[in-house]
Enzyme design. Structure first.
Site, PDB file in Angstrom:
ATOM      1  N   GLY A 213       0.819  -1.211   0.000  1.00 40.53           N
ATOM      2  CA  GLY A 213       0.000   0.000   0.000  1.00 40.53           C
ATOM      3  C   GLY A 213       0.843   1.247   0.000  1.00 40.53           C
ATOM      4  O   GLY A 213       2.068   1.181   0.111  1.00 40.53           O
ATOM      5  N   ASN A 214       0.180   2.356  -0.159  1.00 37.47           N
ATOM      6  CA  ASN A 214       0.845   3.649  -0.126  1.00 37.47           C
ATOM      7  C   ASN A 214       0.440   4.387   1.136  1.00 37.47           C
ATOM      8  O   ASN A 214      -0.709   4.284   1.557  1.00 37.47           O
ATOM      9  CB  ASN A 214       0.409   4.492  -1.326  1.00 37.47           C
ATOM     10  CG  ASN A 214       1.233   4.211  -2.549  1.00 37.47           C
ATOM     11  OD1 ASN A 214       2.140   3.396  -2.523  1.00 37.47           O
ATOM     12  ND2 ASN A 214       0.904   4.878  -3.626  1.00 37.47           N
TER      13      ASN A 214
END
Ligand code: CTP
Length: 417
Positions: A213-214
């Protein structure tokens, strides 16, 4: 601007007689904690809900409701003259009617009548009262006079009712007060416009417990939604993983997890949007395979140690292509974000300029990130790049102030009518 670089601003918190008066206590505390000088001016009805002692203790100033108290200090004129901003929360239907009529029969209405500073009114009442033609006409009149009337939140009201009429959370109101103090007028001129905003980070599952994820708090996207909604727009937020942020009044939130889900939601809503703002931090790649059961060290070593990735759709670029292909109205405005760091080859700004050209959007807001900048912070700064080559420096401000700047740049870009 960071907290308290300047002398404290004088903020009047007006409180009228509704059950939401208790939330004014949190508002006073929020503004005080940011270093502002806060005076509370309740109506006498407000004191049926919260006692004067509470407001005095929280603000550190005496509280009066009538123009006949502390007459020697000419309070009914002085408070309004000296204020940098006035915020009335909650504002009842009755209080707004009195403001419209220009009444000055208590200290709060007299103070508003004298003031030349920004006045922010946060209505709270039952849905029927809010939707009543008299109240709506009063709201229109106040807005036409330059008073910022916030949209009430939608949700549970006193008793079992739900609907529009709730007071937004104190923190949300405080942010909007600061936006007004920073010189943004928040006119209600986006009514009839539809705005689509992506926010937060996407999560790409590897197995039921692991994901790629970011990092993104979602705060900038939610701040944009808040400002657009208070300017009258109908706003949909497509939210990935975000901090636990309150839903902006007047906005609808659709939750998604992965980039592909976000892309599908954007596809669904883009056709009816006048303005599309992509503030989400989309994961560029996802694991090629997603295991249905948790991968185990030892047994699944190879799957964990070396993850094969496939590229996710570029939602921004795809949306621009859909517009070029005539699937979206040519007048749809598309705004992207870029969190950049400089490197030995190019500066952060130069990377953003290349990205704007690559993505083909109308505006790109570039933040320089790294060493604690931007992520999860309440402040932001950067450059706003337009497709025609213009670069506008966005000074450091709250994410709400930056949102107001971005929407002002959208105003400059083109008439949306
Ligand atoms: N974006 C998107 N879909 C993606 C990646 C990014 O819609 N798969 C959008 C973001 O929401 C943002 C803009 O594109 O508005 C730029 O995002 P960024 O991650 O900086 O762009 P990338 O193309 O991934 O470039 P980089 O190589 O710098 O990561």
């Amino acid at each position: 601007m960071t907290k308290q670089q300047q002398s404290p601003r004088r903020i009047i918190v007006g409180v009228s007689g509704g059950i939401a008066a208790y939330k004014a206590c949190h508002l006073v505390r929020d503004l005080k904690e940011a270093g502002d000088d806060v005076r509370v001016v309740p109506t006498s009805n407000a004191l049926n809900f919260v006692g004067a002692a509470t407001f005095e203790a929280l603000s550190g100033h005496p509280v009066a409701t009538s123009v006949y108290e502390a007459v020697d200090q000419v309070q009914h004129v002085r408070l309004g003259q000296e204020a940098d901003a006035i915020v009335i929360a909650p504002a009842t239907a009755d209080l707004m009617a009195r403001l419209v009529a220009g009444r000055a029969d208590d200290l709060l209405t007299a103070t508003v009548l004298v003031a030349t500073c920004p006045v922010i009114v946060a209505p709270a009442m039952h849905t029927e009262m809010w939707l009543n033609a008299a109240t709506q006409a009063n709201v229109d009149t106040l807005r036409s006079r330059g008073i910022i009337v916030l949209e009430p939140a939608h949700g549970r009201l006193t008793g079992t009712d739900t609907g529009p009429g709730r007071l937004p959370e104190a923190g949300q109101i405080a942010q909007l007060v600061r936006v007004a103090l920073a010189g943004h007028r928040l006119p209600h001129d986006w009514a009839g416009r539809t705005v689509l905003i992506t926010a937060g980070g996407t999560q790409e599952n590897l197995d039921p417990v692991r994901f790629l994820g970011n990092r993104s708090s979602g705060r900038q996207g939610f701040a944009l939604a808040e400002i657009a909604a208070h300017r009258g727009a109908q706003v949909t937020i497509i939210a990935g993983d975000t901090e636990d942020l309150p839903v902006p009044s007047g906005a609808v939130v659709e939750k998604v997890t992965s980039a592909r889900e976000m892309a599908a939601s954007v596809d669904k809503h883009a056709g009816s949007a006048d303005v599309i703002i992509m503030a989400a931090a989309v994961a560029d790649f996802r694991p090629k395979a997603q295991a249905g059961a948790k991968l185990k060290k030892g047994a699944d070593d190879s799957a964990l140690a070396s993850i094969e990735l496939v590229e996710n759709p570029d939602i921004l670029a795809t949306t621009v292509q859909r517009r070029s292909a005539g699937e979206l109205a040519a007048s749809t405005l598309i705004i992207g974000f870029a969190a950049e760091t400089g490197d030995e080859r190019l500066s952060a700004l130069e990377h953003a300029q290349a990205k704007l050209a690559r993505k083909g959007c109308d505006l790109l807001m570039c933040n320089e990130v790294g060493t604690g900048k931007v992520f999860g912070q309440s402040h932001n700064q950067g450059w706003l790049l337009a497709a025609d080559g213009r670069v506008t420096e966005i000074p450091e401000g709250s994410k709400h102030a930056v949102a107001a700047e971005i929407l002002a740049a959208v105003d400059d870009l083109a008439s949306l009518d």
